[in-house]
Design a protein around this motif. Structure first.
Motif, mmCIF file in Angstrom:
data_model
loop_
_atom_site.group_PDB
_atom_site.id
_atom_site.type_symbol
_atom_site.label_atom_id
_atom_site.label_comp_id
_atom_site.label_asym_id
_atom_site.label_seq_id
_atom_site.Cartn_x
_atom_site.Cartn_y
_atom_site.Cartn_z
ATOM 1 N N ARG A 30 0.827 -1.206 0.000
ATOM 2 C CA ARG A 30 0.000 0.000 0.000
ATOM 3 C C ARG A 30 0.854 1.245 0.000
ATOM 4 N N ARG A 31 2.051 1.141 0.530
ATOM 5 C CA ARG A 31 3.002 2.232 0.435
ATOM 6 C C ARG A 31 4.208 1.731 -0.356
ATOM 7 N N THR A 54 2.750 7.315 -0.272
ATOM 8 C CA THR A 54 2.826 7.257 1.184
ATOM 9 C C THR A 54 1.424 7.417 1.754
ATOM 10 N N TRP A 55 1.332 7.403 3.071
ATOM 11 C CA TRP A 55 0.019 7.561 3.687
ATOM 12 C C TRP A 55 -0.581 8.935 3.372
#
Length: 122
Positions: A30-31, A54-55
């Protein structure tokens, strides 16, 4: 393990456009960061572009030589990153490779594709 497959290369006249795709399969993150590099005959591999997820979102980076002409983007649903190349020049001729890292902040890459040839005729 992550597999990367590039596509979209080809022969184009100077001033033309191509869009490269890099499809990722296998384990995904997810990142992450994905980058495009290129290597011309007799030259070292060079950085072209990068997208870091990134988040807080996506950040993009470009080599000075392609800034304003190339655009990197992603389709998360398809696990695919694209490199839109406009106003191509003969000096853009190279084998283009995509690479992936599971660390969005790292400059090193864990996985590489097999490359796709881009040839720009004058």
């Amino acid at each position: 393990q992550v597999q990367l497959v590039e596509s979209g290369g080809g022969l184009v006249q100077a001033g033309g456009s191509l869009r490269l795709s890099c499809a990722a399969s296998g384990r995904t993150f997810r990142r992450y960061a994905m980058g495009w590099f290129r290597q011309a005959p007799g030259k070292e591999r060079e950085f072209v572009s990068r997208i870091s997820i990134t988040w807080s979102g996506a950040n993009t980076y470009y080599a000075d030589s392609v800034k304003g002409r190339f655009t990197i983007s992603r389709d998360s649903a398809k696990n695919t990153v694209y490199l839109q190349m406009n106003s191509l020049k003969p000096e853009d001729t190279a084998v283009y490779y995509c690479a992936a890292s599971n660390d969005p902040y790292s400059d090193s890459y864990d996985y590489w594709g097999q490359g796709t040839q881009v040839t720009v005729s004058s």
